[in-house]
Motif scaffolding. Sequence first.
Motif, PDB file in Angstrom:
ATOM      1  N   ALA A 180      61.751  79.545  31.606  1.00  0.00           N
ATOM      2  CA  ALA A 180      62.723  79.974  30.591  1.00  0.00           C
ATOM      3  C   ALA A 180      63.432  81.257  31.014  1.00  0.00           C
ATOM      4  N   ASP A 181      62.691  82.218  31.554  1.00  0.00           N
ATOM      5  CA  ASP A 181      63.315  83.469  32.013  1.00  0.00           C
ATOM      6  C   ASP A 181      64.226  83.221  33.208  1.00  0.00           C
ATOM      7  N   TRP A 182      63.800  82.345  34.104  1.00  0.00           N
ATOM      8  CA  TRP A 182      64.613  81.997  35.270  1.00  0.00           C
ATOM      9  C   TRP A 182      65.926  81.358  34.834  1.00  0.00           C
ATOM     10  N   GLU A 183      65.843  80.406  33.905  1.00  0.00           N
ATOM     11  CA  GLU A 183      67.050  79.759  33.397  1.00  0.00           C
ATOM     12  C   GLU A 183      67.963  80.759  32.691  1.00  0.00           C
ATOM     13  N   HIS A 184      67.389  81.683  31.951  1.00  0.00           N
ATOM     14  CA  HIS A 184      68.174  82.710  31.266  1.00  0.00           C
ATOM     15  C   HIS A 184      68.923  83.572  32.280  1.00  0.00           C
ATOM     16  N   GLU A 185      68.253  83.953  33.356  1.00  0.00           N
ATOM     17  CA  GLU A 185      68.893  84.747  34.415  1.00  0.00           C
ATOM     18  C   GLU A 185      70.022  83.959  35.064  1.00  0.00           C
ATOM     19  N   ARG A 187      71.893  81.630  33.717  1.00  0.00           N
ATOM     20  CA  ARG A 187      73.010  81.578  32.786  1.00  0.00           C
ATOM     21  C   ARG A 187      73.741  82.916  32.747  1.00  0.00           C
ATOM     22  N   GLY A 188      73.006  84.007  32.893  1.00  0.00           N
ATOM     23  CA  GLY A 188      73.622  85.340  32.885  1.00  0.00           C
ATOM     24  C   GLY A 188      74.460  85.613  34.121  1.00  0.00           C
TER      25      GLY A 188
END
Length: 190
Positions: A180-185, A187-188
């Motif tokens: 989830a954190d990887w995907e968030h990064e 997208r950012g």
Amino acid sequence: MSIFLETNRLTLRRFTEADEDNLLELDSDPEVMRFLNGGKPTPREEIRGQILRFLDYYERFEGLGFWAVQEKVTGRFLGWFHFRPRKTGPRDGEIELGYRLRRSAWGKGYATEGSRALIRKGFIELGVERVVAETMAVNLGSRRVMEKAGLTLARTFHRDGLDAVEGSEHGVVEYALTKADWEHELRGIR
């Protein structure tokens, strides 16, 4: 040669028994082994046993295990990466990342490049939910690689058996990255 993964500069492939001398040379460098066992070389008999364990991973865990890393342009053996179930016991969706490279490959971004590629493959293709990596707290080079690969400090702890290694009194650090954190990064960045 069974290629597992390629990056811009690296090829990660399965180990074979023909890699014995490569591993012996890698594990004979006191600086490479410094934070693992205080700098002692690994005897050839242990190297043979390591190769057999590496080969066993390919049979037991699809897409996981130990991968010889070569410079793509020259084919030169640089060391290895592992992307495997944790030694401390498997947890669903959690994989341990590790690496050991020749000193001549240090400081060139190879460890970060290979780590990022494995993390990406793990999250996209292998069903990984969390990647963890450990090193001694005083191993600043390895810690920088983990941070550049996107992992963050999760905890510091002490492990038995590191008494002979200089700096062991500062403990071991664990870094982690969730899908989830990887995907968030990702997208950012876009």
